[in-house]
Design a protein around this motif. Sequence first.
Motif, short mmCIF file in Angstrom:
data_model
loop_
_atom_site.label_atom_id
_atom_site.label_comp_id
_atom_site.label_asym_id
_atom_site.label_seq_id
_atom_site.Cartn_x
_atom_site.Cartn_y
_atom_site.Cartn_z
N CYS A 24 0.83 -1.21 0.00
CA CYS A 24 0.00 0.00 0.00
C CYS A 24 0.86 1.26 0.00
O CYS A 24 0.57 2.21 -0.74
CB CYS A 24 -0.93 0.01 1.20
SG CYS A 24 -2.23 -1.23 1.11
N ARG A 25 1.91 1.27 0.81
CA ARG A 25 2.80 2.43 0.83
C ARG A 25 3.45 2.61 -0.53
O ARG A 25 3.62 3.75 -1.00
CB ARG A 25 3.84 2.29 1.93
CG ARG A 25 3.26 2.51 3.32
CD ARG A 25 4.34 2.64 4.39
NE ARG A 25 5.19 1.47 4.52
CZ ARG A 25 4.94 0.44 5.32
NH1 ARG A 25 3.84 0.43 6.07
NH2 ARG A 25 5.75 -0.58 5.39
N ASP A 42 -6.91 4.88 -0.23
CA ASP A 42 -7.43 6.21 -0.51
C ASP A 42 -6.24 7.07 -0.96
O ASP A 42 -5.52 7.61 -0.13
CB ASP A 42 -8.09 6.80 0.73
CG ASP A 42 -8.67 8.18 0.49
OD1 ASP A 42 -8.32 8.83 -0.52
OD2 ASP A 42 -9.46 8.63 1.33
N ARG A 95 -6.13 10.89 0.36
CA ARG A 95 -5.77 11.08 1.76
C ARG A 95 -4.48 10.36 2.14
O ARG A 95 -3.96 10.53 3.23
CB ARG A 95 -6.91 10.62 2.68
CG ARG A 95 -8.17 11.44 2.48
CD ARG A 95 -9.23 11.22 3.54
NE ARG A 95 -9.44 9.82 3.88
CZ ARG A 95 -10.16 9.41 4.91
NH1 ARG A 95 -10.72 10.27 5.71
NH2 ARG A 95 -10.32 8.13 5.15
N THR A 116 -4.10 7.11 2.68
CA THR A 116 -4.38 6.11 3.71
C THR A 116 -4.76 4.78 3.09
O THR A 116 -5.13 4.70 1.92
CB THR A 116 -5.53 6.58 4.64
OG1 THR A 116 -6.70 6.77 3.85
CG2 THR A 116 -5.16 7.87 5.35
N TYR A 117 -4.68 3.75 3.91
CA TYR A 117 -5.10 2.42 3.46
C TYR A 117 -5.65 1.63 4.63
O TYR A 117 -5.36 1.92 5.79
CB TYR A 117 -3.95 1.66 2.79
CG TYR A 117 -2.71 1.53 3.63
CD1 TYR A 117 -2.54 0.45 4.51
CD2 TYR A 117 -1.69 2.47 3.55
CE1 TYR A 117 -1.41 0.32 5.27
CE2 TYR A 117 -0.54 2.35 4.32
CZ TYR A 117 -0.40 1.27 5.16
OH TYR A 117 0.73 1.13 5.93
N VAL A 133 -14.21 3.60 9.23
CA VAL A 133 -13.15 4.29 8.51
C VAL A 133 -13.67 5.42 7.63
O VAL A 133 -13.12 6.52 7.63
CB VAL A 133 -12.33 3.29 7.66
CG1 VAL A 133 -11.31 4.01 6.80
CG2 VAL A 133 -11.64 2.27 8.57
#
Length: 160
Positions: free
Chosen positions: A60-61, A122, A125, A127-128, A156
């Motif tokens: 994700c990152r 997302d 934003r 985020t995950y 969330v």
Amino acid sequence: MNEKLKNVTIKNLLTHTSGLSEDKNIFKKGIVHDENADVLGGVAGHAGVFSTASDLAKFCRNILDKSGSGLISRNLIEESFKNQTAGMNEARGLGWQIIEYDSIKSTVVGHLGFTGTSIWIDPKRGTYVILLTNRVHPSRENTNIQEIRKTVRQIVYKKN
């Protein structure tokens, strides 16, 4: 929040995620529980997410890294987030479901796995959310994951 989940804690949610394979009569632990993926040697694009939370967080990152230094090119990531199914029932990117959330004024992409895994990203934003479960243990008839996913989504993204 759902009343049934009001007093749920991480400790009482944890359970082993292995089980006796019906087809091979072996105890499955750390291998896919998807029969189609199993027939294909354990790796198949349709089969959702099979990994650790730590590795999925790295993934994700990497997806969110705007520098372009990740394993996947920025162009491919951006193209995968675009709606490839315009005019159809659901918005789908390349491997992603696409959902517009008015409550957070953002577009979120995600993938759900049959065995209960979920990953949502997302990009706006940065985020995950990763949800790793094993809804097929002890039975494939277990449909509680739908309520769990809904509750996580409500928490969330503050949306029903």
